[in-house]
Write an enzyme that holds these catalytic residues in place. Structure first.
Site: not given
Ligand SMILES: NC(=O)C1=CN([C@@H]2O[C@H](COP(=O)(O)OP(=O)(O)OC[C@H]3O[C@@H](n4cnc5c(N)ncnc54)[C@H](OP(=O)(O)O)[C@@H]3O)[C@@H](O)[C@H]2O)C=CC1
Ligand SMILES: O=C(O)C(=O)[C@@H](O)[C@H](O)C(=O)CO
Length: 277
Positions: A45, A50, A75, A108, A190, A237
């Site tokens: 994803d 990004y 997206k 998005h 998470l 992780r």
């Molecule tokens: N559509 C939208 O608007 C959005 C979409 N997304 C999508 O969702 C995905 C996931 O969400 P995201 O916001 O990245 O957050 P997550 O909830 O996936 O958490 C990621 C964080 O958790 C840490 N982490 C990962 N695995 C573990 C573990 N097993 N134990 C402890 N800590 C852990 C990572 O650290 P580290 O990397 O340092 O290991 C990172 O800091 C995004 O990457 C994106 O693709 C996210 C936000 C908004």
């Molecule tokens: O991560 C994504 O996919 C998002 O759209 C969000 O994180 C967004 O861009 C945001 O958090 C800006 O503060």
């Protein structure tokens, strides 16, 4: 590790667990996606905003995994609403990824203040018709904005990707999705690794199953039927987060996690978010 597929309303299917790359720089994305593919992830994803579609694409193309076994999502960012801009943004994403098609293209954010998301959605319908976006969906849509799409356009979004974790359980939106055949995809499953993973209940349930709090949070979401897309750049992780298909939370565990809902977000509120337009 093999991830089960879930069916989508358009007749296609996708892995129930994928790999997110938000906040990963382009080079880091190449490394992280490579590690994810080596660990058995097949769904990735990303998003135009990004700024790592190129690195993601390099990893996908170098992996040797047959294209038809991959499920690639990207997206459309907020400045690209409207038919012509949407079609151009899609071409740019595809070019950056170095792919002929994506498996899933999402709006998005709806940004209802601008009143353009229906026009954008119809552009995604065109992309689906010509096969370059195999499936189309939305992200951060509310019941109101989803209802508008369902009432006014021809194609039902295959999924709505929304913030969802034990502290923000989204029961109302999940029920609406279920009533309309729309899959729920959980972003930040998470809680972005912040306070959620220190929750004593997740730790205690994890201990009973010999699992980590992160694995419990992912398992809970999977057992609700959600698609999840955890992100990590840490190899251990990346492996841990896909290892969530060999155990089952009990009804008591599910109930206890259900009681953790606080309605608190780690990301923006879709009703008001307006960045990047
Ligand atoms: N559509 C939208 O608007 C959005 C979409 N997304 C999508 O969702 C995905 C996931 O969400 P995201 O916001 O990245 O957050 P997550 O909830 O996936 O958490 C990621 C964080 O958790 C840490 N982490 C990962 N695995 C573990 C573990 N097993 N134990 C402890 N800590 C852990 C990572 O650290 P580290 O990397 O340092 O290991 C990172 O800091 C995004 O990457 C994106 O693709 C996210 C936000 C908004
Ligand atoms: O991560 C994504 O996919 C998002 O759209 C969000 O994180 C967004 O861009 C945001 O958090 C800006 O503060």
């Amino acid at each position: 590790m093999t991830v089960p597929n879930v069916d989508l309303i358009d007749g296609r299917a996708m892995p129930q667990l994928g790999f997110g790359v938000f906040q990963v720089p382009d080079d880091g994305a190449e490394q992280a996606v490579t590690a994810a593919l080596e660990n058995g992830y097949r769904s990735i994803d990303t998003a135009a905003v990004y700024q790592n579609e190129r690195g993601t694409g390099r990893a996908l193309r170098a992996s040797g995994v047959p294209r038809e076994e991959l499920f690639v999502t990207t997206k459309l960012w907020n400045g690209d609403h409207g038919r012509d801009k949407a079609l151009r943004a899609f071409d740019t994403s595809l070019e950056r990824l170095g792919l002929d098609y994506v498996d899933l293209y999402l709006i998005h954010w709806p940004m209802p203040q601008h009143g353009t998301y229906l026009e954008t959605w119809r552009a995604l319908e065109e992309l689906r018709r010509d096969g370059r976006a195999r499936s189309i969906g939305v992200s951060n849509f509310t019941v109101e904005t989803l209802r508008h799409v369902l009432d006014e356009t021809d194609v039902v979004p295959v999924l709505n990707q929304i913030e969802l974790h034990p502290y923000l359980q989204q029961a109302g939106l999940r029920a609406f999705h279920a009533d309309h055949g729309i899959r729920t995809e959980a972003w930040s499953p998470l809680g972005q690794g912040q306070g959620l993973l220190d929750d004593p209940a997740l730790a205690e349930i994890g201990r009973a199953h010999g699992r980590s709090p992160a694995q419990v949070a992912l398992r809970w979401s999977l057992q609700l039927g959600n698609v999840v897309i955890p992100k990590s750049v840490t190899p251990s992780r990346i492996a841990e987060n896909i290892d969530v298909f060999g155990f089952e939370l009990t009804a008591d565990d599910m109930k206890r996690i259900g009681e953790l809902d606080k309605g608190t977000r780690v990301g923006p509120d879709p009703a008001t978010f307006d960045a990047g337009a």
